[in-house]
Write an enzyme that holds these catalytic residues in place. Sequence first.
Site, PDB file in Angstrom:
ATOM      1  N   SER A 125      49.410  52.721  37.885  1.00  0.00           N
ATOM      2  CA  SER A 125      50.471  52.192  38.740  1.00  0.00           C
ATOM      3  C   SER A 125      51.823  52.250  38.029  1.00  0.00           C
ATOM      4  O   SER A 125      51.894  52.151  36.800  1.00  0.00           O
ATOM      5  CB  SER A 125      50.133  50.734  39.062  1.00  0.00           C
ATOM      6  OG  SER A 125      51.242  50.082  39.602  1.00  0.00           O
ATOM      7  N   TYR A 150      46.994  41.599  36.449  1.00  0.00           N
ATOM      8  CA  TYR A 150      46.650  42.848  37.138  1.00  0.00           C
ATOM      9  C   TYR A 150      47.330  44.038  36.454  1.00  0.00           C
ATOM     10  O   TYR A 150      46.692  45.032  36.104  1.00  0.00           O
ATOM     11  CB  TYR A 150      47.071  42.785  38.612  1.00  0.00           C
ATOM     12  CG  TYR A 150      47.093  44.156  39.260  1.00  0.00           C
ATOM     13  CD1 TYR A 150      45.899  44.811  39.565  1.00  0.00           C
ATOM     14  CD2 TYR A 150      48.293  44.821  39.525  1.00  0.00           C
ATOM     15  CE1 TYR A 150      45.915  46.075  40.125  1.00  0.00           C
ATOM     16  CE2 TYR A 150      48.316  46.088  40.085  1.00  0.00           C
ATOM     17  CZ  TYR A 150      47.117  46.709  40.384  1.00  0.00           C
ATOM     18  OH  TYR A 150      47.129  47.979  40.926  1.00  0.00           O
ATOM     19  N   LYS A 154      45.876  47.576  34.157  1.00  0.00           N
ATOM     20  CA  LYS A 154      46.204  49.006  34.309  1.00  0.00           C
ATOM     21  C   LYS A 154      46.609  49.592  32.959  1.00  0.00           C
ATOM     22  O   LYS A 154      46.197  50.680  32.581  1.00  0.00           O
ATOM     23  CB  LYS A 154      47.333  49.197  35.332  1.00  0.00           C
ATOM     24  CG  LYS A 154      46.943  48.904  36.746  1.00  0.00           C
ATOM     25  CD  LYS A 154      45.876  49.869  37.241  1.00  0.00           C
ATOM     26  CE  LYS A 154      45.214  49.421  38.517  1.00  0.00           C
ATOM     27  NZ  LYS A 154      43.950  50.090  38.804  1.00  0.00           N
TER      28      LYS A 154
HETATM   29  P1  NAD Z   1      41.357  48.440  47.797  1.00  0.00           P
HETATM   30  O1  NAD Z   1      41.107  47.026  47.454  1.00  0.00           O
HETATM   31  O2  NAD Z   1      41.545  48.805  49.214  1.00  0.00           O
HETATM   32  O3  NAD Z   1      40.161  49.348  47.216  1.00  0.00           O
HETATM   33  C1  NAD Z   1      39.503  49.037  46.016  1.00  0.00           C
HETATM   34  C2  NAD Z   1      38.007  49.059  46.305  1.00  0.00           C
HETATM   35  O4  NAD Z   1      37.304  48.757  45.100  1.00  0.00           O
HETATM   36  C3  NAD Z   1      37.582  48.020  47.341  1.00  0.00           C
HETATM   37  O5  NAD Z   1      36.872  48.681  48.376  1.00  0.00           O
HETATM   38  C4  NAD Z   1      36.693  47.049  46.575  1.00  0.00           C
HETATM   39  O6  NAD Z   1      35.657  46.540  47.375  1.00  0.00           O
HETATM   40  C5  NAD Z   1      36.194  47.925  45.425  1.00  0.00           C
HETATM   41  N1  NAD Z   1      35.830  47.202  44.195  1.00  0.00           N
HETATM   42  C6  NAD Z   1      36.578  46.305  43.511  1.00  0.00           C
HETATM   43  N2  NAD Z   1      35.905  45.865  42.425  1.00  0.00           N
HETATM   44  C7  NAD Z   1      34.705  46.518  42.420  1.00  0.00           C
HETATM   45  C8  NAD Z   1      33.582  46.500  41.566  1.00  0.00           C
HETATM   46  N3  NAD Z   1      33.506  45.694  40.515  1.00  0.00           N
HETATM   47  N4  NAD Z   1      32.522  47.302  41.858  1.00  0.00           N
HETATM   48  C9  NAD Z   1      32.550  48.119  42.943  1.00  0.00           C
HETATM   49  N5  NAD Z   1      33.597  48.180  43.792  1.00  0.00           N
HETATM   50  C10 NAD Z   1      34.655  47.385  43.533  1.00  0.00           C
HETATM   51  O7  NAD Z   1      42.578  48.932  46.897  1.00  0.00           O
HETATM   52  P2  NAD Z   1      43.481  50.265  47.015  1.00  0.00           P
HETATM   53  O8  NAD Z   1      44.810  49.883  47.516  1.00  0.00           O
HETATM   54  O9  NAD Z   1      42.730  51.342  47.676  1.00  0.00           O
HETATM   55  O10 NAD Z   1      43.654  50.584  45.477  1.00  0.00           O
HETATM   56  C11 NAD Z   1      42.840  51.532  44.814  1.00  0.00           C
HETATM   57  C12 NAD Z   1      43.256  51.599  43.365  1.00  0.00           C
HETATM   58  O11 NAD Z   1      44.624  51.967  43.267  1.00  0.00           O
HETATM   59  C13 NAD Z   1      43.123  50.270  42.603  1.00  0.00           C
HETATM   60  O12 NAD Z   1      42.683  50.554  41.301  1.00  0.00           O
HETATM   61  C14 NAD Z   1      44.536  49.751  42.586  1.00  0.00           C
HETATM   62  O13 NAD Z   1      44.765  48.907  41.493  1.00  0.00           O
HETATM   63  C15 NAD Z   1      45.327  51.040  42.467  1.00  0.00           C
HETATM   64  N6  NAD Z   1      46.705  50.930  42.951  1.00  0.00           N
HETATM   65  C16 NAD Z   1      46.934  50.510  44.234  1.00  0.00           C
HETATM   66  C17 NAD Z   1      48.241  50.371  44.689  1.00  0.00           C
HETATM   67  C18 NAD Z   1      48.508  49.886  46.098  1.00  0.00           C
HETATM   68  O14 NAD Z   1      49.642  49.492  46.382  1.00  0.00           O
HETATM   69  N7  NAD Z   1      47.555  49.911  47.007  1.00  0.00           N
HETATM   70  C19 NAD Z   1      49.312  50.689  43.837  1.00  0.00           C
HETATM   71  C20 NAD Z   1      49.046  51.130  42.548  1.00  0.00           C
HETATM   72  C21 NAD Z   1      47.725  51.254  42.109  1.00  0.00           C
END
Ligand code: NAD
Length: 343
Positions: A125, A150, A154
Site C-alpha cells: 500500500s 495495519y 504492510k
Molecule cells: P478484502 O477484505 O475485501 O479482502 C481480503 C480477504 O482476505 C477477505 O475476503 C478476507 O475474508 C480474507 N482474509 C483475511 N484474513 C484471512 C486469513 N487469515 N485467512 C484467509 N483469508 C483471510 O480487502 P481488499 O480491499 O480486497 O484488500 C486486499 C489486499 O489489498 C489486502 O491485503 C489489503 O490490505 C490490500 N490493500 C487494500 C487497499 C484498499 O483500499 N482496498 C489499499 C491498499 C492495500
Amino acid sequence: MKILVTGGTGYIGSHTAVELQKEGFGVLVIDNLCNSEKHVIDSIGEITGQKPLFEQIDLRDPEATMEVFSKHNDISGVIHFAALKAVGESVEKPLEYYHNNLFSMINLLKAMRETGISNLVFSSSCTVYGQPDQLPVNEKAPRKDAESPYGNTKKISEDIIEDTVRTTGMKAIALRYFNPIGAHGSALIGELPVGTPNNLVPYITQTAAGIRDHLRVFGNDYDTPDGTPIRDYIHVADLARAHVIAMNRMLRNQNKDRYEIFNLGTGNGFTVLEVIKSFEKVSGIKLNHKIVQRRPGDVEKVWADTTHANEELGWKAEKGLDEMMLSAWNWEKSLQAQKNKKS
Ligand code: NAD
Ligand code: UDP
C-alpha cells in the site's frame, strides 16, 4: 497454469480472479470469509464462465495452509491479498492485526518454500510512504514510520518477503496500491463494506442510496486547491490487470530483480470535493455532505509516480475518475436491489 489467490473472495482478489481467468489461468481461491462471502465464487463464475476452485481455510493455521499446498500440487504462483485492512480497527485491535496479517504471510511463505513455489505477488500500500517529501512519489522514496498497526503490517510484510527472497529461490513483486475504488462493469462483484464504511467512496454511494444521512468531509484547511486532501484513486479493474502482468513477468523470467516493487496508481490526484463532484455528475444525485474536522492520521496529499510500472510492467491505468464513480454507483444500486429482493 494455476494461480493461488489468497483473499480471492474479497474486493480486489475477486476482480483479480476474473482477470486471471480471462487470461487463461486456472484460479484457486483461499479465504476464511472473515470479510467476504462465498457466493462471490459464483459471481466470478458468472462473469468468466468458469468458477474458480475454492478452499475455505484460515491462513493463520499453518497445517491447513500446508494441506492446501499438498492437495493442489500444480500451483505456479501465489497472489496474496488475504489480510485485515481497516486502519481504525487496527489501532483498537493491534494484536489481531499483527497476528492475522503477519502469521498469514509467514505460513504462506513457509508453505511456498516447502513446496518449491517461487512466484509471489503481494498487496502492499502507498500507506508505507506516509506523507511523502516529494510528489509524485516514486518507489525509491523512503518508507515512513507507519501511522497504524495495519500500515505497519504492510511495511513488515514487505521486509519479511525481501528477507525470504534473499535466502530462497523465490521471486516476489510487491504492488503498492494507491486508492482502489469502483467495481466490475457487470456490477456482479465489488466492495462489500461491513458496517459503516471508513473509505470515502462506499460512504458516498451509501449516502446517495439513503443508508447514511450525510458524508462528513474530513477537513478543508489542507494546503490543496480546495482545502480537502488529495489521493490517487485507481479503478479496481485496472489494479487487477496489473497483478496478472506482474505474475506473468515472473513466470516468464522477465523480472530484473528477485524482489521488485511497483506503485499502482493513475498518477493523478483528486481532492475529496472533486470526487464528490464527479459522483454527482455521473449519478445525477446531489450528495448531502458537511465539512467537519480533520480525521487523525490522514495525510494531506499523495499521488503516484507511475513511471516504473508504465515502463517495466508495460501497464497503465486506463479508467478515469468518472468511470470509477459510475461503476461504484452501479455496484451500490446492485447491492440494494439484492437486499430488496431478499427482504
Ligand atoms: P478484502 O477484505 O475485501 O479482502 C481480503 C480477504 O482476505 C477477505 O475476503 C478476507 O475474508 C480474507 N482474509 C483475511 N484474513 C484471512 C486469513 N487469515 N485467512 C484467509 N483469508 C483471510 O480487502 P481488499 O480491499 O480486497 O484488500 C486486499 C489486499 O489489498 C489486502 O491485503 C489489503 O490490505 C490490500 N490493500 C487494500 C487497499 C484498499 O483500499 N482496498 C489499499 C491498499 C492495500
Ligand atoms: N474521507 C472523507 N470522509 C469519509 C471518508 C474519507 O472526507 O467519510 C476522505 C479522507 O479524509 C481522505 C480521502 O477521503 O482524504 C480518502 O480516504 P479513504 O479512507 O477512502 O482512503 P485513505 O487514503 O485514508 O486510505
